[in-house]
Design an enzyme around this catalytic site. Structure first.
Site, PDB file in Angstrom:
ATOM      1  CE  LYS A  45      -2.246  -0.425   3.802  1.00 24.56           C
ATOM      2  NZ  LYS A  45      -3.864  -0.437   4.604  1.00 24.56           N
ATOM      3  CE  LYS A  47      -1.784   4.207   5.976  1.00 27.16           C
ATOM      4  NZ  LYS A  47      -3.035   4.457   6.335  1.00 27.16           N
TER       5      LYS A  47
HETATM    6  N1  C2G Z   1     -10.122   6.873   9.599  1.00 25.84           N
HETATM    7  C1  C2G Z   1     -11.399   7.545  10.328  1.00 25.84           C
HETATM    8  N2  C2G Z   1     -10.612   9.053  10.880  1.00 25.84           N
HETATM    9  C2  C2G Z   1      -9.728   9.191  10.780  1.00 25.84           C
HETATM   10  C3  C2G Z   1      -8.548   8.471  10.321  1.00 25.84           C
HETATM   11  C4  C2G Z   1      -8.612   6.987   9.677  1.00 25.84           C
HETATM   12  O1  C2G Z   1     -11.768   7.264  10.105  1.00 25.84           O
HETATM   13  N3  C2G Z   1      -9.516  10.204  11.236  1.00 25.84           N
HETATM   14  C5  C2G Z   1     -10.490   5.202   9.575  1.00 25.84           C
HETATM   15  C6  C2G Z   1     -10.383   5.258   8.194  1.00 25.84           C
HETATM   16  O2  C2G Z   1     -11.058   5.282   7.412  1.00 25.84           O
HETATM   17  C7  C2G Z   1     -10.382   3.701   8.056  1.00 25.84           C
HETATM   18  C8  C2G Z   1      -9.742   3.296   8.904  1.00 25.84           C
HETATM   19  O3  C2G Z   1     -10.149   4.395   9.878  1.00 25.84           O
HETATM   20  O4  C2G Z   1     -12.026   3.287   7.587  1.00 25.84           O
HETATM   21  C9  C2G Z   1      -8.090   3.286   9.287  1.00 25.84           C
HETATM   22  O5  C2G Z   1      -7.649   4.020   8.959  1.00 25.84           O
HETATM   23  P1  C2G Z   1      -5.985   3.194   8.499  1.00 25.84           P
HETATM   24  O6  C2G Z   1      -5.628   2.579   9.637  1.00 25.84           O
HETATM   25  O7  C2G Z   1      -5.814   4.855   7.358  1.00 25.84           O
HETATM   26  O8  C2G Z   1      -6.610   2.292   7.228  1.00 25.84           O
HETATM   27  P2  C2G Z   1      -5.905   2.408   5.217  1.00 25.84           P
HETATM   28  O9  C2G Z   1      -4.395   2.733   5.595  1.00 25.84           O
HETATM   29  O10 C2G Z   1      -6.836   2.847   5.058  1.00 25.84           O
HETATM   30  O11 C2G Z   1      -6.674   0.810   5.277  1.00 25.84           O
HETATM   31  O12 C2G Z   1      -8.459  -2.359   2.510  1.00 25.84           O
HETATM   32  C10 C2G Z   1      -8.944  -1.448   3.162  1.00 25.84           C
HETATM   33  C11 C2G Z   1      -7.147  -0.694   3.799  1.00 25.84           C
HETATM   34  O13 C2G Z   1      -6.844  -1.701   4.410  1.00 25.84           O
HETATM   35  C12 C2G Z   1      -7.316   0.505   4.600  1.00 25.84           C
END
Ligand code: C2G
Length: 152
Positions: A45, A47
Site C-alpha cells: 500500500k 505505507k
Molecule cells: N479513519 C477515520 N478517521 C481518521 C483516520 C482514519 O475514520 N481520522 C478510518 C479510515 O477511514 C479507515 C480506518 O479508520 O476506515 C483505518 O484507517 P487506516 O489505518 O488509515 O487504514 P487504511 O490505510 O485506510 O487501510 O483495504 C482497506 C485498507 O486496509 C484501509
C-alpha cells in the site's frame, strides 16, 4: 442471527479517529471484526508503519468495540472474508468512498465520515517537528556556551 460488521485498516499509532470509527461501527451490529493490514501488505500500500502487525493487532484486540482481528494481506481477500465472517455490513471511513462497492452483491457497503484533524501522518509530522524544535534549542544552547567559553 448475529449481525456482523467488517472493516479493514492499518490502525498504526492507534488514535481517536480509529476509536470513533470502531465505536460507530460496533453500534451497527452485534459483532465487529477487523482486517488489520500486515506489514507486507502495508509495503504494497506504500505505507510505512511505526508499529508492527503484531502490536497493531494486540492494540485492536484490546479495544472494547472490536470482537475479532484477522490479517489483511492483499486487496483481493475481502469477498472471501465477508463470506467467512458472515458479515452483513462492510464499512470504511469515507476516504474510501466507492472503492469497495463491488461487494454490494453480498454485503451492505457503507462509508462513514472520517474524524477530522487527526491522522497517523499528522501525528508523525507533529513528533518530527517537536524533535526538530528540541534539536534547534540544543544547538542554540551550544552556541551560547561556545560564546561564553570564548570570553573566558
Ligand atoms: N479513519 C477515520 N478517521 C481518521 C483516520 C482514519 O475514520 N481520522 C478510518 C479510515 O477511514 C479507515 C480506518 O479508520 O476506515 C483505518 O484507517 P487506516 O489505518 O488509515 O487504514 P487504511 O490505510 O485506510 O487501510 O483495504 C482497506 C485498507 O486496509 C484501509
Amino acid at each position: 442471527m448475529t449481525k456482523t460488521v467488517i472493516t479493514y485498516g492499518t490502525f498504526d499509532l492507534f488514535h481517536v479517529g480509529h476509536v470513533r470509527l470502531l465505536k460507530r461501527l460496533s453500534k451497527l451490529g452485534d459483532r465487529l471484526v477487523v482486517g488489520c493490514s500486515t506489514d507486507q501488505f502495508n509495503e504494497l500500500k506504500g505505507k510505512r508503519t511505526i508499529m508492527s502487525y503484531e502490536q497493531r493487532k494486540e492494540v485492536l484486540e484490546s479495544c472494547r468495540y472490536v470482537d475479532g482481528v484477522f490479517p489483511e494481506s492483499n486487496w483481493e481477500q475481502k469477498r472471501e472474508d465477508v463470506l467467512r465472517e458472515e458479515a452483513s455490513i462492510f464499512a470504511m471511513g469515507d476516504d474510501w468512498v466507492g472503492k469497495f462497492d463491488e461487494l454490494s452483491d453480498i454485503v451492505e457497503v457503507i462509508y462513514l465520515p472520517r474524524t477530522q484533524d487527526i491522522s497517523t501522518t499528522e501525528i508523525k509530522e507533529l513528533v518530527a517537528s517537536v524533535k526538530q524544535d528540541k534539536k534547534q534549542e540544543l544547538l542554540n544552547v551550544c552556541d551560547h556556551l561556545m560564546a561564553l567559553a570564548t570570553r573566558l
